[in-house]
Design a protein around this motif. Structure first.
Motif, PDB file in Angstrom:
ATOM      1  N   SER A 350     -65.500 -33.958 -16.333  1.00 16.56           N
ATOM      2  CA  SER A 350     -66.000 -32.841 -15.169  1.00 16.56           C
ATOM      3  C   SER A 350     -64.920 -32.541 -14.103  1.00 16.56           C
ATOM      4  O   SER A 350     -63.863 -33.609 -14.145  1.00 16.56           O
ATOM      5  CB  SER A 350     -67.278 -33.724 -15.283  1.00 16.56           C
ATOM      6  OG  SER A 350     -67.347 -34.381 -13.900  1.00 16.56           O
ATOM      7  N   PRO A 351     -65.456 -31.515 -13.305  1.00 16.36           N
ATOM      8  CA  PRO A 351     -64.847 -31.685 -12.452  1.00 16.36           C
ATOM      9  C   PRO A 351     -65.240 -32.541 -11.254  1.00 16.36           C
ATOM     10  O   PRO A 351     -66.075 -33.568 -11.282  1.00 16.36           O
ATOM     11  CB  PRO A 351     -65.209 -30.035 -11.920  1.00 16.36           C
ATOM     12  CG  PRO A 351     -66.466 -29.597 -12.652  1.00 16.36           C
ATOM     13  CD  PRO A 351     -66.342 -30.665 -13.843  1.00 16.36           C
ATOM     14  N   THR A 352     -64.096 -32.900 -10.105  1.00 14.29           N
ATOM     15  CA  THR A 352     -64.345 -34.355  -9.200  1.00 14.29           C
ATOM     16  C   THR A 352     -64.080 -33.688  -7.916  1.00 14.29           C
ATOM     17  O   THR A 352     -65.191 -34.539  -7.077  1.00 14.29           O
ATOM     18  CB  THR A 352     -63.183 -34.944  -9.912  1.00 14.29           C
ATOM     19  OG1 THR A 352     -61.945 -34.293  -8.767  1.00 14.29           O
ATOM     20  CG2 THR A 352     -62.852 -35.624 -10.938  1.00 14.29           C
ATOM     21  N   TYR A 353     -64.285 -32.232  -8.015  1.00 12.48           N
ATOM     22  CA  TYR A 353     -64.322 -31.899  -6.634  1.00 12.48           C
ATOM     23  C   TYR A 353     -63.794 -33.075  -5.307  1.00 12.48           C
ATOM     24  O   TYR A 353     -63.884 -32.895  -4.326  1.00 12.48           O
ATOM     25  CB  TYR A 353     -65.210 -31.596  -5.954  1.00 12.48           C
ATOM     26  CG  TYR A 353     -66.120 -31.024  -6.644  1.00 12.48           C
ATOM     27  CD1 TYR A 353     -66.118 -29.142  -6.579  1.00 12.48           C
ATOM     28  CD2 TYR A 353     -67.092 -30.600  -8.292  1.00 12.48           C
ATOM     29  CE1 TYR A 353     -66.669 -28.543  -7.877  1.00 12.48           C
ATOM     30  CE2 TYR A 353     -67.751 -30.783  -9.130  1.00 12.48           C
ATOM     31  CZ  TYR A 353     -68.064 -28.883  -9.054  1.00 12.48           C
ATOM     32  OH  TYR A 353     -67.891 -28.191 -10.484  1.00 12.48           O
ATOM     33  N   GLU A 354     -62.490 -33.558  -5.620  1.00  7.45           N
ATOM     34  CA  GLU A 354     -61.489 -34.121  -4.961  1.00  7.45           C
ATOM     35  C   GLU A 354     -60.583 -33.188  -3.951  1.00  7.45           C
ATOM     36  O   GLU A 354     -59.625 -33.383  -5.342  1.00  7.45           O
ATOM     37  CB  GLU A 354     -60.868 -35.171  -5.264  1.00  7.45           C
ATOM     38  CG  GLU A 354     -62.259 -36.408  -6.172  1.00  7.45           C
ATOM     39  CD  GLU A 354     -61.322 -37.412  -7.008  1.00  7.45           C
ATOM     40  OE1 GLU A 354     -61.118 -38.492  -6.227  1.00  7.45           O
ATOM     41  OE2 GLU A 354     -60.712 -37.209  -8.486  1.00  7.45           O
ATOM     42  N   ILE A 355     -61.101 -32.342  -2.800  1.00  3.98           N
ATOM     43  CA  ILE A 355     -60.327 -31.490  -1.922  1.00  3.98           C
ATOM     44  C   ILE A 355     -58.205 -31.721  -1.993  1.00  3.98           C
ATOM     45  O   ILE A 355     -58.869 -32.754  -0.339  1.00  3.98           O
ATOM     46  CB  ILE A 355     -60.364 -30.422  -1.924  1.00  3.98           C
ATOM     47  CG1 ILE A 355     -62.236 -30.385  -2.254  1.00  3.98           C
ATOM     48  CG2 ILE A 355     -60.495 -29.301  -1.291  1.00  3.98           C
ATOM     49  CD1 ILE A 355     -61.854 -29.771  -3.511  1.00  3.98           C
ATOM     50  N   PRO A 356     -57.691 -31.664  -1.795  1.00  3.43           N
ATOM     51  CA  PRO A 356     -56.262 -32.190  -1.387  1.00  3.43           C
ATOM     52  C   PRO A 356     -56.151 -31.068  -0.700  1.00  3.43           C
ATOM     53  O   PRO A 356     -56.519 -30.512  -0.539  1.00  3.43           O
ATOM     54  CB  PRO A 356     -55.823 -31.869  -2.391  1.00  3.43           C
ATOM     55  CG  PRO A 356     -55.658 -30.639  -3.212  1.00  3.43           C
ATOM     56  CD  PRO A 356     -57.185 -30.282  -3.496  1.00  3.43           C
ATOM     57  N   HIS A 357     -55.718 -31.800   0.671  1.00  2.00           N
ATOM     58  CA  HIS A 357     -56.074 -31.530   2.063  1.00  2.00           C
ATOM     59  C   HIS A 357     -54.227 -31.227   2.518  1.00  2.00           C
ATOM     60  O   HIS A 357     -53.497 -31.874   2.851  1.00  2.00           O
ATOM     61  CB  HIS A 357     -55.892 -32.443   3.832  1.00  2.00           C
ATOM     62  CG  HIS A 357     -56.032 -31.578   4.540  1.00  2.00           C
ATOM     63  ND1 HIS A 357     -56.835 -30.343   4.828  1.00  2.00           N
ATOM     64  CD2 HIS A 357     -55.280 -32.417   5.468  1.00  2.00           C
ATOM     65  CE1 HIS A 357     -56.688 -30.554   6.329  1.00  2.00           C
ATOM     66  NE2 HIS A 357     -55.815 -31.172   7.238  1.00  2.00           N
ATOM     67  N   SER A 358     -53.867 -29.915   1.729  1.00  2.00           N
ATOM     68  CA  SER A 358     -53.222 -29.563   1.859  1.00  2.00           C
ATOM     69  C   SER A 358     -51.798 -29.202   2.877  1.00  2.00           C
ATOM     70  O   SER A 358     -52.706 -29.198   3.944  1.00  2.00           O
ATOM     71  CB  SER A 358     -52.503 -28.586   0.867  1.00  2.00           C
ATOM     72  OG  SER A 358     -52.869 -27.852   0.893  1.00  2.00           O
TER      73      SER A 358
END
Length: 372
Positions: A350-358
């Motif tokens: 499934s998607p994990t929604y761990e959003i990178p803070h770029s």
């Protein structure tokens, strides 16, 4: 006035940021449940989830309008904006946690808790904010230390506190010959930039429109004044849409809460891919196509939050792209959900929604501050 109420403009801005965070926190669970449904089944459930996702985006935008109206800066690129699932809701409800999971009875039970009406159990009636039993790091409602050990029973109760804070601060400002509604009117998002059958987007420019905006959010979630519909009695509130699925029967005009009498609807409780709840990228085999797809999705989702931040900070036309993009996520989500997860027999990805803070996100946040 509640002794724990909102007393400063900075505090109100922080509560409204939490409101945006709260509205967004419901979107990934609803979106994942929607796309976990297998083809050809649960069409009613899929339609309910699809409509509610669009309306949660509307509520997110309304919260941004209110924050902009008082001179705040909506920023969905802050590292703490996207919650880490499983998570307590950002309004501080601590008797349950929200997970990324497949459509099913467990997911629906959680969704009903998310959208539950503001009415409390009898043993909590009249007690205002509730003393926290969990550790205070779960959520922080504003910067004032008085709020660190407090939480709300429902989303409706949380927004009622915001409404009280707005009324209090505007009354204080008017006594001084000013107003808290000092925001740039060109940042307001109106219906021309966002279509939703669940409510009209209107500019927030004063006390009246701010309170109407909050009322609209509350009506969409839990119904109007204890009823099952919004104020115009056109749209069934989210809580009762989910209740229809649980009870297997539609509500119709004149029905009382918890007692739908309309036609039966069919729900296939086994009609979803059994994804692993709250999957993390680190649990997917390194170097695999599945892990690459999960990482790519997180990057795309981060870019989606960047787009919303720009839309809410002076480029409202960008919001016209947002809802279509949200549903374009379907292709990547389906690619993940329909693949068995190696090392976890019987479970799917499934998607994990761990959003990178770029660096790009940081730049967008900086641009938002400049615009402010």
């Amino acid at each position: 006035m509640d002794p724990y109420g909102i007393k400063t403009l900075d505090e109100l801005k922080e509560f409204l940021y939490r409101a945006m965070q709260l509205e967004h926190a419901t979107i990934p669970p609803y979106l994942t449940a929607l796309y976990s449904i297998k083809p050809g089944v649960n069409r009613d459930a899929a339609q309910v989830l699809r409509v509610i996702v669009v309306e949660e985006m509307l509520d997110l935008t309304i919260a941004a309008n209110i924050l902009n109206a008082i001179g705040g800066t909506p920023d969905l690129t802050r590292p703490d904006f996207a919650v880490n699932y499983p998570a307590s809701l950002p309004d501080g409800e601590t008797d349950f946690k929200v997970s990324i999971q497949a459509f099913g009875r467990e997911a629906l039970a959680t969704f009903l808790k998310i959208e539950r009406p503001a009415r409390r159990p009898e043993h909590l009636a009249g007690k205002g904010l509730i003393q926290r039993k969990n550790s205070p790091h779960i959520t922080a409602l504003g910067s004032d230390p008085r709020h660190e050990d407090l939480h709300f029973y429902s989303i409706g109760e949380f927004y009622s506190a915001i409404a009280d804070g707005i009324k209090y601060l505007e009354a204080e400002a008017r006594r001084a010959g000013t107003t808290i509604f000092i925001g740039d009117k060109f940042r307001q998002i109106t219906s021309e930039y966002y279509y939703s059958g669940g409510g009209e987007l209107f500019p927030v420019t004063d006390l009246k429109s701010a309170l109407e905006a909050i009322e609209l959010i509350m009506e969409q979630g839990e119904g109007d004044g204890g009823g099952i519909y919004d104020d115009d009695e056109h749209e069934l509130a989210h809580y009762y849409r989910f209740d229809e699925l649980v009870k297997g029967r539609y509500y119709r005009k004149g029905d009382q809460p918890d007692h739908p009498t309309g036609p039966h609807l069919q729900v296939d409780w086994e009609g979803a891919y059994p994804i692993k709840p709250n999957l993390k990228v680190a649990e997917i085999s390194e170097g695999s196509e599945l892990r690459e797809a999960a990482t790519d999705f997180n990057t795309c989702y981060g870019e989606f939050l960047e787009l919303l931040t720009r839309a809410y900070n002076g480029q409202p036309s960008l919001l016209l792209e947002a809802v279509p993009i949200m549903f374009e996520f379907r292709n990547i989500i389906v690619e993940l959900i329909r693949n068995p997860l190696p090392g976890h027999p019987g479970k799917y990805s499934s998607p994990t929604y761990e959003i990178p803070h770029s660096a790009k996100q940081a730049a967008v946040a900086g641009q938002a501050e400049v615009i402010a």
